[in-house]
Design a protein around this motif. Structure first.
Motif, short mmCIF file in Angstrom:
data_model
loop_
_atom_site.label_atom_id
_atom_site.label_comp_id
_atom_site.label_asym_id
_atom_site.label_seq_id
_atom_site.Cartn_x
_atom_site.Cartn_y
_atom_site.Cartn_z
N GLU A 91 0.79 -1.23 0.00
CA GLU A 91 0.00 0.00 0.00
C GLU A 91 0.82 1.28 0.00
O GLU A 91 0.30 2.34 -0.33
CB GLU A 91 -0.88 0.02 1.26
N ILE A 106 12.73 7.13 -5.07
CA ILE A 106 13.84 7.26 -6.02
C ILE A 106 13.82 6.09 -7.00
O ILE A 106 14.01 6.26 -8.20
CB ILE A 106 15.18 7.37 -5.26
N GLU A 149 3.97 16.12 -16.25
CA GLU A 149 3.79 16.14 -14.80
C GLU A 149 2.80 15.05 -14.38
O GLU A 149 2.98 14.37 -13.38
CB GLU A 149 3.29 17.52 -14.32
N ARG A 150 1.76 14.90 -15.19
CA ARG A 150 0.75 13.87 -14.89
C ARG A 150 1.40 12.47 -14.89
O ARG A 150 1.12 11.66 -14.01
CB ARG A 150 -0.35 13.97 -15.96
N ARG A 198 3.36 11.99 -11.79
CA ARG A 198 2.49 11.74 -10.63
C ARG A 198 1.91 10.33 -10.66
O ARG A 198 1.78 9.68 -9.63
CB ARG A 198 1.38 12.79 -10.57
N GLU A 199 1.58 9.88 -11.86
CA GLU A 199 1.06 8.51 -11.96
C GLU A 199 2.14 7.50 -11.57
O GLU A 199 1.87 6.52 -10.86
CB GLU A 199 0.54 8.22 -13.37
N ILE A 240 4.56 7.80 -9.51
CA ILE A 240 4.90 7.74 -8.08
C ILE A 240 3.65 7.68 -7.19
O ILE A 240 3.75 7.79 -5.97
CB ILE A 240 5.79 8.93 -7.64
N ALA A 241 2.50 7.47 -7.81
CA ALA A 241 1.25 7.46 -7.02
C ALA A 241 1.23 6.33 -6.01
O ALA A 241 0.53 6.40 -5.00
CB ALA A 241 0.04 7.37 -7.94
N LEU A 246 3.78 6.55 -1.16
CA LEU A 246 3.19 7.56 -0.29
C LEU A 246 4.27 8.35 0.44
O LEU A 246 5.25 7.78 0.92
CB LEU A 246 2.27 6.90 0.74
N CYS A 247 4.06 9.65 0.50
CA CYS A 247 4.91 10.50 1.32
C CYS A 247 3.99 11.27 2.25
O CYS A 247 3.09 11.96 1.80
CB CYS A 247 5.71 11.48 0.46
N ARG A 248 4.22 11.12 3.55
CA ARG A 248 3.36 11.78 4.51
C ARG A 248 3.87 13.17 4.90
O ARG A 248 3.14 13.95 5.47
CB ARG A 248 3.25 10.91 5.76
N ALA A 292 4.09 17.60 0.20
CA ALA A 292 2.97 17.56 -0.75
C ALA A 292 3.52 17.23 -2.13
O ALA A 292 2.97 17.66 -3.14
CB ALA A 292 2.20 18.87 -0.73
N TYR A 293 4.62 16.50 -2.15
CA TYR A 293 5.25 16.00 -3.37
C TYR A 293 5.81 17.12 -4.27
O TYR A 293 6.13 16.88 -5.42
CB TYR A 293 4.29 15.14 -4.20
N VAL A 294 5.93 18.33 -3.75
CA VAL A 294 6.36 19.45 -4.61
C VAL A 294 7.81 19.27 -5.05
O VAL A 294 8.11 19.20 -6.25
CB VAL A 294 6.19 20.80 -3.87
#
Ligand code: FES
Ligand code: FES
Lengths: 157, 776
Positions: free
Chosen positions: A46, A109, A124-125, A128-129, A131-132, A135-137, A140-142
Motif C-alpha cells: 500500500e 527514487i 507532470e501527470r 504523478r502517476e 509515483i502514485a 506515499l509520502c506523509r 505535498a510531493y512538490v
C-alpha cells in the motif's frame, strides 16, 4: 523444510541464496542481505516504501516472493550510487531538499528511476502517476515532482 | 535579524545526504545479536470483561521465550491512571493490548499469539460521545473523576476545560444577528511512514537500553522505569537520528514498555515493530469533535458574543497528560484570531469504546479552527458582507487581550490573510470551471495555532580540534530540528556547518527535554542550544583569558579562534586551549588533554515562566503563529469531486531560522491539510475499524495534491521577541486552515455548506444532492 534457491543479480552482483519459500523479497533484502535502505511501511503493497526494481520495473518487494527473484535482476537504493557518485536523481532530490523524514525516499527514487528509464520526458501527470504508489506523509510531493522534472529536462546520464 | 552568519538562510538539511542514499538508519533498521521478535495479542471486542487468559500453549512452543499479560505488569498511575500497559480485567476497544510474546522468529511469535486463549464476556459499549455523556449512555467506561477546580464530571467525561470573558448574555442581547451551527470532524491517523518500533535489551542487572523512534525519549525513560519497577537511571533510551515521521502519534509511550517487559523475561533483546494495522488501532488518533458554536454580531459585522461547546471523542483511554492538554489547547483555536468581548467556551473530552485520542498535528486546534473559520463565512453571508472584510474587522491586534486574557504579541493574522487574498486575487471571480458538471469559486481562512513554550536543555561539547558537538534530546521526525540546532551553534561560534555535529538522542548523554510536540521544538530547543552556547563561550573565554592576558568579558570567537574584541590579532585557536603533551611524555599519542577537567562542555536549561493575565492570573506560556490559506477550486456537482486549481498558504514564522525548512513545513502542512480535510477518516462498524490500512484510509498520493505551479507558498515575518532569534513554532499551524478554506469555496461555488469534515467526495456529493432536492 525445503528451501527455495534464488539466483539473482542484486545490485550488479550474482548472488545465490536459499530462502524459505514463503519469504518475501523485502525480507530477503532487508533481513538476509542487510540491504536496509529498502524500507518497510505496511507489508501490504500500500505504501511503496519497499519499492525495488526487478528487471528494471518497479515492484513492491513486500508483495513479491523472494523466490520470484530467481533468474532476475534486482536493483535497490544501495545499488544506484557509489561512494563518490550519486545518481542524478539523488543529486537533484538532495539539491531541492525534496524529502523531510526521508522514509519514502528510497522507494520514491527507485520508482522515478524506472520512470525516466522508460519515459525520459514525462509530463507532470505521468510523473504523478508513476509515483502514485509511493506515499509520502511529510511533503505535498512538490520537491519530489520538481526534482524528477529537472532531471528529465537535463536528460538522465 | 541583523547580520546573521548562517541563521535565517536556507542551509541544506544535514540529514539529506544520508536519506537520499539509503544509508540513513531508522529504528526499524536496527538489530542486535540474539534478538527476538515480539507480537501483541489485541482485543477483538469493543468492551468486554476478561474472564480468563490461558497462555500455557503459547509458552510451550519451542522458541517462544516470553509471554506476558497484564498480570505481569504493574498498573501505572499515569495521569489520570486509566490505562494499563496490557489489559487487566477488561478490554475497552478493539485493538486494546491483551498479551504479548517474544520468540525467535516472527512466525513463532505469531503462532504463540494464536495459541493464547482468552475468554471474554461482552459489556455494553458506546461509540458516540454525545450519547456517552448523556443520561442514556448504555455504559460508563471509567468512573468519572473530578475536573479542574473540583468540577464533578458527568457520564464518561474524562476532561473538561472552560474559559469565559465578559458577559455572554449581555453580548447576545446587544447582537443584531445570532448565528448558531454545529460542526463535526472525523477521526484521523497520523500515519507516519515508519511504523512504531521498540527494540529493548534488558541485562541481568535490569539495565535496559531501548532503541526506538519516539518523539518523547525522556517520557519513555520514566514510564519504562515504572513498568519495570526499577530506578530510571537503569533505563537508557536511544533514538536513531532519523525517524520516519511522527506528527504526534509517536509521543508518549507506545510499544516501548511491552518490548522492555518481554526482554526482561527473556533476558534477550526484543524487537517490537507495529504492523500498519496496529499503527491505526493502537497508536493515538486525532480526536473527533462535535462543536456547537453560537455567535452574536452587529449589522456591521462586529462580533459581540461567542459561545462554543466542544465535545471531544476521547476513545477508550487517556494518553497520559495529552487528553487533558488537547481538551485545554483546543481552546486556543477559538481565541487567537478574533476580538470577542463576551465569550464562553466549554470543552468536554468523553470516553467511547474506540481508539485513543492523543497528540495529532494540530492538537485540537485544527478542529476548532474548522468550526470558527466556517462560521466566519456564514456570518459574512448572513450579513451580505465579504468574508475577508468580516474577518479583518474583528482581528485581534498587538496589545489586545484575547478572550483567555493573553496579551497578544506578534500577531500575524492580518499580514498573512492579506497576502493570501492578494495571491488568490480575492475579489476577482474565479475562472470558469473546466468540467461542464462543476462549479468553481474561491475560499479563504485564517489559521492560528499556539505553540507551547516548554522546557528543554542542551549541551555543547568542544572537541580538541575546535569543532562542536550538540547534545539535545529533541528528536527530529523530519522537520529538520537537527539542522536548525547545528545552525544555531554555527551562528553563535561563527563557524561553518561542517564544524558542528549533532549527536543522536541518547538519554545517557543528551540532557532532559520535554519531547517533540506542540510545535514547541523550535522555541525551546532553540533557546536551550543558544543558552548552552553562551555557557560554552563563558568557559572557553575563561580559559583563553589567561593565555591572551585579557578579561574574559573582552573576548569573542569566530572561525575557530578566540580573540580580543577590537584587536583580532590577539587571538588563540580553540584547539590550542587543549594541552598537547610533549613528545615522549606518557600518553602523548592519545591526543590533547584539557587542563583541570575532562571535557569542555557547556550546558544550559531553558525554562519558561508562566505568563500573567491582566489580573495577574497565571497562564501557560505559549506563543501564537499564523497561517492563512486561500483556495480556488471546482467541485463536480454530480460526483462531489474537488479539484484544486490553486492553493495559497502564507505562514507567519516569526523570523524563520531556515527558510527552506520553513517552506518545507508549509508544503507538508498543505499535504496534511488536504489529506485530513478531504480524504482521510477512520471509520468503524460497532467499534471495529473498517479501513485500518493505507488503501482504504487514503492519505494523499501525488495524484491527490495540486500540481507544483498550483501551490503557492510564502512567508510574512512578524517580530516575536520571545522566540530564539525571533522564531516561532510552526509545525502545526500550517494544517489548521485548509479544510475551512475548502468548505468556504465549496459553499461559494455550489450554495452548499458542508458542516462535517473531512469533505470527502461522498459527503460533498450527498450534501449537494440534499441541497438540490430541498430547492425543488
Ligand atoms: S511495505 Fe511494501 S508497499 Fe508498504
Ligand atoms: S519524507 Fe517523510 S514520508 Fe516522505
Amino acid at each position: 523444510m525445503t528451501k527455495a534457491e534464488v539466483r539473482a543479480t542484486i545490485n550488479g552482483r550474482e548472488r545465490e541464496l536459499r530462502v524459505d519459500p514463503w519469504r518475501t523479497l523485502l525480507e530477503m533484502l532487508r533481513d538476509d542481505m542487510e540491504l536496509t535502505g529498502t524500507k518497510l511501511g505496511c507489508e501490504a503493497g500500500e505504501c511503496g516504501a519497499c519499492t525495488v526494481l526487478m528487471d528494471g520495473k518497479p515492484v513492491v518487494s513486500c508483495m513479491s516472493l523472494a523466490a520470484d527473484a530467481d533468474g532476475r535482476t534486482i536493483e535497490t537504493i544501495e545499488g544506484i550510487s557509489t561512494a563518490e557518485h550519486l545518481h542524478p536523481l539523488q543529486d537533484e532530490f538532495l539539491k531541492l531538499s525534496a524529502f523531510q523524514c526521508g522514509y519514502c525516499a528510497p522507494g520514491m527514487i527507485m520508482s522515478s528511476k524506472a520512470l525516466l528509464e522508460h519515459n525520459p520526458h514525462p509530463t507532470e501527470r505521468e510523473i504523478r502517476e508513476a509515483i502514485a504508489g509511493n506515499l509520502c506523509r511529510c511533503t505535498a510531493y512538490v520537491g519530489i515532482v520538481k526534482a524528477i522534472q529537472n532531471v528529465a529536462a537535463e536528460g538522465v546520464s | 535579524m541583523v547580520d546573521t552568519y548562517i541563521l535565517g538562510k536556507s542551509e541544506l538539511n544535514i540529514d539529506s545526504p544520508e536519506k537520499i542514499s539509503g544509508r540513513a538508519m531508522y529504528a526499524i533498521d536496527m538489530t542486535l545479536p540474539g534478538m527476538l521478535q515480539a507480537r501483541v495479542l489485541r482485543s477483538p471486542r469493543a468492551h468486554a470483561k476478561i474472564l480468563s487468559i490461558d497462555t500455557s500453549a503459547a509458552k510451550a512452543i519451542p522458541g517462544v521465550l516470553a509471554v506476558i499479560t497484564g498480570q505481569d505488569l504493574p498498573f501505572l498511575e499515569d495521569f489520570p491512571g486509566d490505562r494499563p500497559t496490557l489489559a487487566l480485567d477488561r478490554v475497552c476497544y478493539i485493538g486494546d493490548a491483551v498479551a504479548a510474546v517474544a520468540a525467535e522468529t516472527l512466525e513463532l511469535a505469531e503462532q504463540a499469539i494464536a495459541a493464547i486463549k482468552v475468554e471474554y464476556e461482552d459489556l455494553p459499549a458506546v461509540f458516540d460521545p454525545e450519547v456517552a455523556m448523556s443520561e442514556d449512555t448504555p455504559v460508563v467506561i471509567h468512573p468519572s473523576g473530578k475536573g479542574p477546580g473540583g468540577k464533578v464530571m458527568g457520564n464518561n467525561q474524562a476532561h473538561w476545560y472552560g474559559a469565559a470573558d465578559g458577559d455572554l448574555e449581555k453580548g447576545f442581547a446587544e447582537a443584531d444577528l445570532i448565528v448558531e451551527n454545529r460542526f463535526t470532524t472525523g477521526m484521523a491517523q497520523c500515519a507516519p511512514m515508519e511504523p512504531h518500533v521498540a527494540l529493548a535489551d534488558v541485562d541481568i542487572y535490569d539495565n535496559c537500553v531501548i532503541y526506538c523512534n519516539t518523539q518523547t525519549p525522556y517520557l519513555v525513560k520514566q514510564r519504562v522505569a515504572e513498568i519495570l519497577k526499577v530506578s530510571p537511571h537503569k533505563i537508557r533510551v536511544v533514538v536513531p537520528p532519523h525517524i520516519g515521521g511522527g506528527f504526534g502519534c509517536k509521543t508518549r509511550i507506545k510499544g516501548e514498555g511491552i518490548a522492555s517487559a518481554l526482554s526482561r523475561v527473556a533476558r534477550k533483546p526484543v524487537k517490537l515493530v507495529y504492523s500498519r494495522e496496529e499503527v491505526f488501532a493502537d497508536t493515538t488518533v486525532k480526536h473527533p469533535f462535535v462543536i456547537y458554536i453560537k455567535d452574536g454580531v452587529k449589522k456591521d459585522g462586529t462580533l459581540v458574543a461567542r459561545s462554543i461547546r466542544a465535545i471531544l471523542d476521547a476513545g477508550a483511554y487517556t494518553d497520559g497528560t495529552v487528553g487533558g492538554l488537547v481538551t485545554r489547547n483546543a481552546a486556543y483555536g477559538a481565541v487567537g484570531v478574533y476580538k470577542v468581548p463576551n465569550f464562553k467556551l466549554d470543552n468536554f473530552r468523553v470516553y467511547t469504546n474506540k481508539p485513543v485520542g492523543g497528540a495529532f498535528r494540530g492538537f485540537g486546534v485544527a478542529q476548532t479552527t474548522w468550526a470558527v473559520e466556517s462560521q466566519m463565512d456564514i456570518i459574512a453571508e448572513r450579513l451580505g458582507m465579504d468574508p475577508l472584510e468580516v474577518r479583518l474587522k474583528n482581528l485581534l491586534v498587538d496589545g489586545d487581550y484575547n478572550p483567555e486574557q493573553y496579551l497578544m504579541d506578534a500577531v500575524g493574522s492580518r499580514p498573512t490573510v492579506e497576502r493570501a487574498a492578494e495571491l488568490i486575487e480575492w475579489g476577482k471571480p474565479a475562472d470558469a470551471p473546466i468540467s461542464p458538471t462543476a462549479k468553481r469559486a474561491k475560499g479563504i481562512a485564517i489559521g492560528c495555532k499556539h505553540f507551547s513554550i516548554q522546557t528543554s536543555s542542551a549541551a555543547i561539547k568542544v572537541h580538541e580540534d575546535g569543532s562542536f558537538e550538540v547534545r539535545s534530546s529533541v528528536t527530529d521526525i523530519g522537520q529538520g530540528s537537527r539542522t536548525v540546532m547545528a545552525q544555531i551553534v554555527a551562528e553563535e561560534f561563527k563557524v561553518q556547518m561542517s564544524q558542528v555535529r549533532v549527536i543522536r538522542v541518547d538519554t545517557d548523554v543528551t540532557p532532559l527535554d520535554t519531547g517533540q510536540s506542540g510545535s514547541s521544538t523550535t522555541v525551546k530547543a532553540g533557546h536551550a542550544v543558544r543558552l548552552a552556547c553562551k555557557e560554552t563561550k563563558r568557559q572557553l573565554f575563561e580559559r583563553a583569558a589567561t593565555l591572551l592576558e585579557a578579561a574574559a568579558g573582552d573576548l569573542d570567537t569566530a572561525g575557530g579562534r578566540v580573540f580580543v574584541k577590537g584587536s583580532p590579532d590577539r587571538s588563540i585557536a580553540i584547539q590550542d586551549l587543549f594541552r598537547k603533551l610533549p613528545m615522549g611524555a606518557p600518553g602523548y599519542e592519545y591526543g590533547p588533554f584539557l587542563e583541570n577537567s575532562s571535557d569542555l562542555v557547556g550546558g544550559a536549561m531553558f525554562y519558561p515562566q508562566n505568563e500573567r493575565g491582566p489580573k495577574g492570573e497565571p497562564l501557560p506560556k505559549v506563543g501564537f503563529s499564523y497561517c492563512s490559506q486561500a483556495v480556488d477550486l471546482e467541485v463536480d456537482v454530480e460526483t462531489g469531486r474537488i479539484k484544486i486549481h490553486k492553493l495559497v498558504s502564507i505562514l507567519d514564522p516569526g523570523k524563520p531560522m531556515n527558510d527552506q525548512l520553513a517552506i518545507g513545513q508549509i508544503e507538508g502542512g498543505v499535504g496534511f491539510g488536504i489529506g485530513t480535510g478531504i480524504l482521510e477518516e477512520m471509520s468503524f462498524r460497532d467499534g471495529k475499524p473498517t479501513n485500518a490500512n493505507l488503501t482504504d484510509y487514503r492519505i494523499p498520493t501525488a495524484l491527490d495534491v495540486p500540481n507544483v505551479d498550483q501551490l503557492v507558498f510564502d512567508q510574512v515575518e512578524t517580530n516575536f521577541a520571545y522566540g530564539p532569534y525571533g522564531a516561532k513554532g510552526i509545525g502545526e499551524v500550517v494544517v489548521c486552515a485548509t479544510s475551512a478554506a475548502i468548505a468556504n469555496a465549496i459553499r461559494s461555488a455550489t450554495g452548499v455548506r458542508v458542516v462535517a469534515m473531512p469533505l470527502t467526495q461522498e459527503r460533498v456529493a450527498l450534501a449537494i444532492a440534499e441541497y438540490e432536492a430541498s430547492r425543488v
